[in-house]
Scaffold this motif. Structure first.
Motif, PDB file in Angstrom:
ATOM      1  N   ASN A 109       0.807  -1.216   0.000  1.00  0.00           N
ATOM      2  CA  ASN A 109       0.000   0.000   0.000  1.00  0.00           C
ATOM      3  C   ASN A 109       0.847   1.276   0.000  1.00  0.00           C
ATOM      4  O   ASN A 109       0.392   2.323   0.383  1.00  0.00           O
ATOM      5  CB  ASN A 109      -0.967   0.004   1.176  1.00  0.00           C
ATOM      6  CG  ASN A 109      -0.245  -0.174   2.500  1.00  0.00           C
ATOM      7  OD1 ASN A 109       0.972  -0.347   2.533  1.00  0.00           O
ATOM      8  ND2 ASN A 109      -0.981  -0.150   3.576  1.00  0.00           N
ATOM      9  N   CYS A 110       2.102   1.165  -0.430  1.00  0.00           N
ATOM     10  CA  CYS A 110       2.954   2.347  -0.511  1.00  0.00           C
ATOM     11  C   CYS A 110       4.075   2.106  -1.513  1.00  0.00           C
ATOM     12  O   CYS A 110       4.869   1.199  -1.331  1.00  0.00           O
ATOM     13  CB  CYS A 110       3.559   2.672   0.850  1.00  0.00           C
ATOM     14  SG  CYS A 110       4.721   4.047   0.791  1.00  0.00           S
ATOM     15  N   SER A 111       4.118   2.915  -2.535  1.00  0.00           N
ATOM     16  CA  SER A 111       5.225   2.883  -3.472  1.00  0.00           C
ATOM     17  C   SER A 111       5.630   4.316  -3.753  1.00  0.00           C
ATOM     18  O   SER A 111       4.805   5.125  -4.168  1.00  0.00           O
ATOM     19  CB  SER A 111       4.819   2.201  -4.775  1.00  0.00           C
ATOM     20  OG  SER A 111       4.581   0.832  -4.543  1.00  0.00           O
ATOM     21  N   CYS A 112       6.881   4.617  -3.484  1.00  0.00           N
ATOM     22  CA  CYS A 112       7.354   5.963  -3.746  1.00  0.00           C
ATOM     23  C   CYS A 112       8.868   5.964  -3.885  1.00  0.00           C
ATOM     24  O   CYS A 112       9.551   5.011  -3.519  1.00  0.00           O
ATOM     25  CB  CYS A 112       6.912   6.939  -2.664  1.00  0.00           C
ATOM     26  SG  CYS A 112       7.460   6.524  -1.000  1.00  0.00           S
ATOM     27  N   HIS A 113       9.377   7.049  -4.423  1.00  0.00           N
ATOM     28  CA  HIS A 113      10.812   7.245  -4.576  1.00  0.00           C
ATOM     29  C   HIS A 113      11.074   8.718  -4.295  1.00  0.00           C
ATOM     30  O   HIS A 113      10.402   9.586  -4.845  1.00  0.00           O
ATOM     31  CB  HIS A 113      11.258   6.891  -5.996  1.00  0.00           C
ATOM     32  CG  HIS A 113      12.710   7.141  -6.216  1.00  0.00           C
ATOM     33  ND1 HIS A 113      13.158   8.228  -6.901  1.00  0.00           N
ATOM     34  CD2 HIS A 113      13.798   6.444  -5.824  1.00  0.00           C
ATOM     35  CE1 HIS A 113      14.483   8.198  -6.937  1.00  0.00           C
ATOM     36  NE2 HIS A 113      14.887   7.124  -6.288  1.00  0.00           N
ATOM     37  N   PHE A 114      12.032   8.990  -3.403  1.00  0.00           N
ATOM     38  CA  PHE A 114      12.281  10.381  -3.045  1.00  0.00           C
ATOM     39  C   PHE A 114      13.720  10.562  -2.573  1.00  0.00           C
ATOM     40  O   PHE A 114      14.413   9.610  -2.216  1.00  0.00           O
ATOM     41  CB  PHE A 114      11.310  10.856  -1.961  1.00  0.00           C
ATOM     42  CG  PHE A 114      11.373  10.058  -0.691  1.00  0.00           C
ATOM     43  CD1 PHE A 114      12.208  10.421   0.350  1.00  0.00           C
ATOM     44  CD2 PHE A 114      10.590   8.920  -0.539  1.00  0.00           C
ATOM     45  CE1 PHE A 114      12.269   9.672   1.516  1.00  0.00           C
ATOM     46  CE2 PHE A 114      10.641   8.167   0.612  1.00  0.00           C
ATOM     47  CZ  PHE A 114      11.484   8.543   1.649  1.00  0.00           C
ATOM     48  N   TRP A 115      14.145  11.806  -2.597  1.00  0.00           N
ATOM     49  CA  TRP A 115      15.430  12.223  -2.047  1.00  0.00           C
ATOM     50  C   TRP A 115      15.147  12.921  -0.730  1.00  0.00           C
ATOM     51  O   TRP A 115      14.214  13.710  -0.634  1.00  0.00           O
ATOM     52  CB  TRP A 115      16.121  13.202  -2.992  1.00  0.00           C
ATOM     53  CG  TRP A 115      16.547  12.574  -4.267  1.00  0.00           C
ATOM     54  CD1 TRP A 115      15.842  12.527  -5.436  1.00  0.00           C
ATOM     55  CD2 TRP A 115      17.761  11.872  -4.506  1.00  0.00           C
ATOM     56  NE1 TRP A 115      16.557  11.840  -6.389  1.00  0.00           N
ATOM     57  CE2 TRP A 115      17.742  11.435  -5.842  1.00  0.00           C
ATOM     58  CE3 TRP A 115      18.876  11.569  -3.721  1.00  0.00           C
ATOM     59  CZ2 TRP A 115      18.782  10.720  -6.415  1.00  0.00           C
ATOM     60  CZ3 TRP A 115      19.907  10.857  -4.299  1.00  0.00           C
ATOM     61  CH2 TRP A 115      19.860  10.444  -5.616  1.00  0.00           C
ATOM     62  N   LEU A 116      15.937  12.640   0.306  1.00  0.00           N
ATOM     63  CA  LEU A 116      15.826  13.363   1.572  1.00  0.00           C
ATOM     64  C   LEU A 116      17.045  14.256   1.693  1.00  0.00           C
ATOM     65  O   LEU A 116      18.176  13.779   1.833  1.00  0.00           O
ATOM     66  CB  LEU A 116      15.747  12.379   2.749  1.00  0.00           C
ATOM     67  CG  LEU A 116      15.526  13.028   4.115  1.00  0.00           C
ATOM     68  CD1 LEU A 116      14.183  13.742   4.161  1.00  0.00           C
ATOM     69  CD2 LEU A 116      15.610  12.003   5.226  1.00  0.00           C
ATOM     70  N   LYS A 117      16.813  15.562   1.586  1.00  0.00           N
ATOM     71  CA  LYS A 117      17.892  16.547   1.663  1.00  0.00           C
ATOM     72  C   LYS A 117      17.474  17.653   2.612  1.00  0.00           C
ATOM     73  O   LYS A 117      16.430  18.284   2.406  1.00  0.00           O
ATOM     74  CB  LYS A 117      18.197  17.131   0.286  1.00  0.00           C
ATOM     75  CG  LYS A 117      18.781  16.116  -0.674  1.00  0.00           C
ATOM     76  CD  LYS A 117      19.138  16.760  -1.995  1.00  0.00           C
ATOM     77  CE  LYS A 117      19.724  15.706  -2.913  1.00  0.00           C
ATOM     78  NZ  LYS A 117      20.107  16.239  -4.203  1.00  0.00           N
ATOM     79  N   GLN A 118      18.296  17.851   3.643  1.00  0.00           N
ATOM     80  CA  GLN A 118      18.037  18.912   4.620  1.00  0.00           C
ATOM     81  C   GLN A 118      16.626  18.834   5.196  1.00  0.00           C
ATOM     82  O   GLN A 118      15.910  19.834   5.284  1.00  0.00           O
ATOM     83  CB  GLN A 118      18.278  20.290   3.986  1.00  0.00           C
ATOM     84  CG  GLN A 118      19.712  20.509   3.527  1.00  0.00           C
ATOM     85  CD  GLN A 118      20.659  20.623   4.710  1.00  0.00           C
ATOM     86  OE1 GLN A 118      20.445  21.443   5.605  1.00  0.00           O
ATOM     87  NE2 GLN A 118      21.687  19.798   4.757  1.00  0.00           N
ATOM     88  N   ASN A 119      16.215  17.615   5.578  1.00  0.00           N
ATOM     89  CA  ASN A 119      14.896  17.343   6.176  1.00  0.00           C
ATOM     90  C   ASN A 119      13.732  17.558   5.205  1.00  0.00           C
ATOM     91  O   ASN A 119      12.591  17.644   5.623  1.00  0.00           O
ATOM     92  CB  ASN A 119      14.648  18.176   7.426  1.00  0.00           C
ATOM     93  CG  ASN A 119      15.394  17.669   8.626  1.00  0.00           C
ATOM     94  OD1 ASN A 119      16.279  16.832   8.518  1.00  0.00           O
ATOM     95  ND2 ASN A 119      15.069  18.191   9.793  1.00  0.00           N
ATOM     96  N   ILE A 120      14.015  17.643   3.931  1.00  0.00           N
ATOM     97  CA  ILE A 120      12.947  17.800   2.936  1.00  0.00           C
ATOM     98  C   ILE A 120      12.982  16.598   2.001  1.00  0.00           C
ATOM     99  O   ILE A 120      14.011  16.312   1.387  1.00  0.00           O
ATOM    100  CB  ILE A 120      13.106  19.104   2.127  1.00  0.00           C
ATOM    101  CG1 ILE A 120      13.011  20.314   3.058  1.00  0.00           C
ATOM    102  CG2 ILE A 120      12.044  19.184   1.023  1.00  0.00           C
ATOM    103  CD1 ILE A 120      13.327  21.632   2.387  1.00  0.00           C
ATOM    104  N   ALA A 121      11.846  15.902   1.930  1.00  0.00           N
ATOM    105  CA  ALA A 121      11.712  14.774   1.000  1.00  0.00           C
ATOM    106  C   ALA A 121      11.127  15.322  -0.289  1.00  0.00           C
ATOM    107  O   ALA A 121      10.046  15.910  -0.289  1.00  0.00           O
ATOM    108  CB  ALA A 121      10.804  13.704   1.580  1.00  0.00           C
ATOM    109  N   GLN A 122      11.863  15.144  -1.369  1.00  0.00           N
ATOM    110  CA  GLN A 122      11.362  15.541  -2.678  1.00  0.00           C
ATOM    111  C   GLN A 122      11.118  14.282  -3.470  1.00  0.00           C
ATOM    112  O   GLN A 122      12.048  13.561  -3.817  1.00  0.00           O
ATOM    113  CB  GLN A 122      12.317  16.449  -3.423  1.00  0.00           C
ATOM    114  CG  GLN A 122      11.772  16.769  -4.786  1.00  0.00           C
ATOM    115  CD  GLN A 122      12.222  18.104  -5.300  1.00  0.00           C
ATOM    116  OE1 GLN A 122      13.037  18.772  -4.716  1.00  0.00           O
ATOM    117  NE2 GLN A 122      11.648  18.509  -6.416  1.00  0.00           N
ATOM    118  N   ALA A 123       9.864  14.017  -3.715  1.00  0.00           N
ATOM    119  CA  ALA A 123       9.461  12.782  -4.380  1.00  0.00           C
ATOM    120  C   ALA A 123       9.620  12.912  -5.875  1.00  0.00           C
ATOM    121  O   ALA A 123       9.267  13.922  -6.470  1.00  0.00           O
ATOM    122  CB  ALA A 123       8.013  12.458  -4.049  1.00  0.00           C
ATOM    123  N   THR A 124      10.164  11.855  -6.476  1.00  0.00           N
ATOM    124  CA  THR A 124      10.152  11.759  -7.929  1.00  0.00           C
ATOM    125  C   THR A 124       8.862  11.096  -8.375  1.00  0.00           C
ATOM    126  O   THR A 124       8.405  11.329  -9.464  1.00  0.00           O
ATOM    127  CB  THR A 124      11.369  10.991  -8.452  1.00  0.00           C
ATOM    128  OG1 THR A 124      11.423   9.720  -7.833  1.00  0.00           O
ATOM    129  CG2 THR A 124      12.641  11.749  -8.166  1.00  0.00           C
TER     130      THR A 124
END
Length: 129
Positions: A109-124
């Protein structure tokens, strides 16, 4: 050679509408802060909200644990120990965490891809339920 994409009908639903159903736009999620604990068992049960937990003992970072940026409360545990594969590298700057490489989650029930930089998750990408 060029490739053209054509929208095809799937019943009454166009392919692009079917695609939108599963794919969410790129999003960012800001985590509030980092809490450093000595043991995974010290992390509270339930939702962690916008907090990131760093498990560090004897001067060694072991885990980063936080809720999925998708916002449904799934807990993500990222291994930082080089003795266990796969592992991630961590950097901290002014109390904010960055992880390398990116984080990919593939679960029922969860599929995602993201970068965690400086406490900010930026999802692709986020695939919806």
């Amino acid at each position: 050679m060029s490739i053209r994409m054509h929208w095809v009908l799937h019943g009454e639903m166009k392919f692009k509408d079917l695609f939108k159903k599963w794919w969410s736009p790129i999003k960012t999620w800001k985590y509030r802060g980092v809490k450093i604990l000595a043991s995974v068992s010290d992390i509270p049960q339930g939702s962690l909200g916008r907090d990131i937990y760093l498990v560090s003992r004897d001067g060694k970072n072991r885990w980063v644990i936080f809720d999925c940026p998708k916002g449904h409360g799934k807990r993500i545990e990222v291994n930082l120990m080089q003795s266990v594969k796969p592992f991630w590298d961590i950097s901290m700057d002014n109390g904010k965490i960055s992880l390398y490489p990116s984080v990919a989650v593939s679960a029922k029930n969860c599929s995602c891809h993201f970068w965690l930089k400086q406490n900010i998750a930026q999802a692709t990408f986020f695939l919806t339920d």
